[in-house]
Scaffold this active site. Structure first.
Site, short mmCIF file in Angstrom:
data_model
loop_
_atom_site.label_atom_id
_atom_site.label_comp_id
_atom_site.label_asym_id
_atom_site.label_seq_id
_atom_site.Cartn_x
_atom_site.Cartn_y
_atom_site.Cartn_z
N CYS A 107 -4.14 4.56 -3.59
CA CYS A 107 -5.00 5.74 -3.62
C CYS A 107 -4.89 6.47 -4.95
CB CYS A 107 -4.64 6.69 -2.47
SG CYS A 107 -2.94 7.30 -2.53
N ASP A 112 0.85 -1.19 0.00
CA ASP A 112 0.00 0.00 0.00
C ASP A 112 0.89 1.24 0.00
OD1 ASP A 112 -2.01 1.85 0.20
OD2 ASP A 112 -2.51 1.41 2.29
#
Length: 412
Positions: A365, A339
């Protein structure tokens, strides 16, 4: 000059897009299917009037919408909004030639965002606290925020007073506010150097209001109680200004997808682990090696890993942008989750693509850099099995994505 335009699409940032002989014109707050009057300059337009409204147009829930730049599409109905965010992910994958069914958007409710970065500025006797206007450094002073945790909204008047005590500069500065279990955690950055009297006043104010902690440029001014959040059932003490998934329900959805994909693995690596968002959840059922470059985040994870009932969690401080784990190191694991920040994990993915790890969960993201990273893994033999967009920045252009992959295993 003012022109009458037909809006053909909704752009990546939430602007209505009109096609003209001079090229596309982007008009904030206009929606596909609408006929509008707009003041046009180059490729940008300012909405003057909606002559023919879209059926997808909705009433914005916030009085500041249109002035505040925090939200872009409160005027879009929720069904169309969810499809727009899903479409952003789909287009990012297509831009890299990747074919995958993108699942419907996992939505988040209003009043659920627990971490917000406000901008503050003292202007004489007046203190502004809010968000920048769209494409501007002008601060919109906010009285409400329908995306935010109610505890943060209720504290806005007091946070404005606190900002006034902290402001030792005429310039704007950041006030990061996080709703934690024992109270608000407030981290100011760039407010200037406080004289002792103002420091004492700020500390007294924070204590009187029951804030969990107040810090300034990483220095803790006062800590009434450790600001803790839960990663699964594990309490974690956040470092000042430390990263946290903005919405707890979104974090749970992401972890659920990752945990189901890695189910049955015995030893997994959590890369760009932060303070343990995934590592501590996963450690309920498997050994985890957490790798993170930020010392404060890693220290928070290390303090939490002693929680009873967890499988062993080992940690490693390592800058994965400059020194990614090698294929040989990765081959000791049977699962990986990564991530990274918005820049993605290009170099690390090149190593994963040469490894024998069977299951990989990619969290991002930024759909654009994620698509690039997925293309690297797929070229290396991995197969994309699922792509799920997740919303935790309601009414903004931002979207989280969890992508799940299966690898070829042993390589010749």
């Amino acid at each position: 000059m003012t022109e009458t335009l037909r809006i053909e699409a909704l752009g990546a940032q939430g602007d209505g897009v009109a096609k003209t002989v001079a090229g596309p014109v982007y008009i904030p707050f206009a929606l596909p299917g609408e006929t509008v009057k707009a003041q046009v300059s180059g490729q940008r337009g300012t909405l003057v009037e909606v002559e023919e409204a879209s059926e997808q147009r909705a009433e914005p829930p916030c009085r500041h919408f249109g002035a505040c730049g925090g939200c872009a599409v409160q005027h879009l109905d929720l069904q169309a909004y969810a499809e727009w965010k899903r479409g952003k992910v789909d287009r990012a994958l297509q831009s890299r030639g990747l074919e995958a069914e993108v699942a419907p958007l996992v939505t988040c409710p209003p009043a659920s965002r627990r971490r917000l970065a406000f901008t503050a500025r003292a202007m004489g006797q007046r203190v502004l606290l809010g968000f920048n206007a769209m494409q501007s450094h002008r601060i919109v002073d906010v009285e409400e925020c329908p995306v935010s945790d109610p505890h943060v909204v209720a504290a806005l008047p007091d946070l404005r007073r606190l900002a006034g005590l902290l402001a030792a500069t005429p310039k704007s500065f950041r006030l990061m506010v996080t709703a934690t279990r024992p109270g608000l955690d407030i981290a100011a950055e760039g407010a200037g150097r406080l004289h002792e009297k103002r420091r004492q006043q700020a500390v007294a104010f924070a204590l009187a209001k029951g804030y969990a902690r107040l810090s300034l440029d990483g220095e803790v001014l006062v800590e009434r109680e450790k600001p803790t959040v839960l990663h699964g059932e594990v309490p974690v003490n956040l470092p000042p200004g430390g990263f946290l998934q903005a919405v707890a329900a979104a974090e749970e959805a992401m972890v659920g997808l990752v945990a189901a994909h890695l189910n049955g693995a015995r030893h997994v690596a959590d890369l760009f682990a932060g303070s343990g968002t995934f590592a501590l959840w996963l450690a309920g059922g498997m050994r985890v090696h957490a790798v993170e470059g930020d010392a404060a985040a890693l220290a928070a994870l290390e303090a939490a890993r002693t929680t009873p009932g967890l499988k062993p969690v080992t940690t490693e401080r390592r800058d994965l942008f400059h020194r990614p784990l090698t294929a040989k190191e990765l081959n000791t694991f049977d699962g990986i989750v990564f991530d990274p920040p918005r820049a993605g994990a290009e170099d690390q993915c090149r190593r994963i693509a040469r490894s024998t790890v069977r299951r990989v969960a990619a969290v991002s993201c930024n759909p654009g850099t994620l698509a690039r990273d997925l293309a690297i893994l797929i070229e290396g033999g991995y197969r994309l099995t699922r792509v799920v967009p997740i919303d935790q920045f309601l009414w903004s252009p931002h979207v989280e994505v969890v992508a799940l992959l299966e690898g070829p295993g042993k390589r010749g």
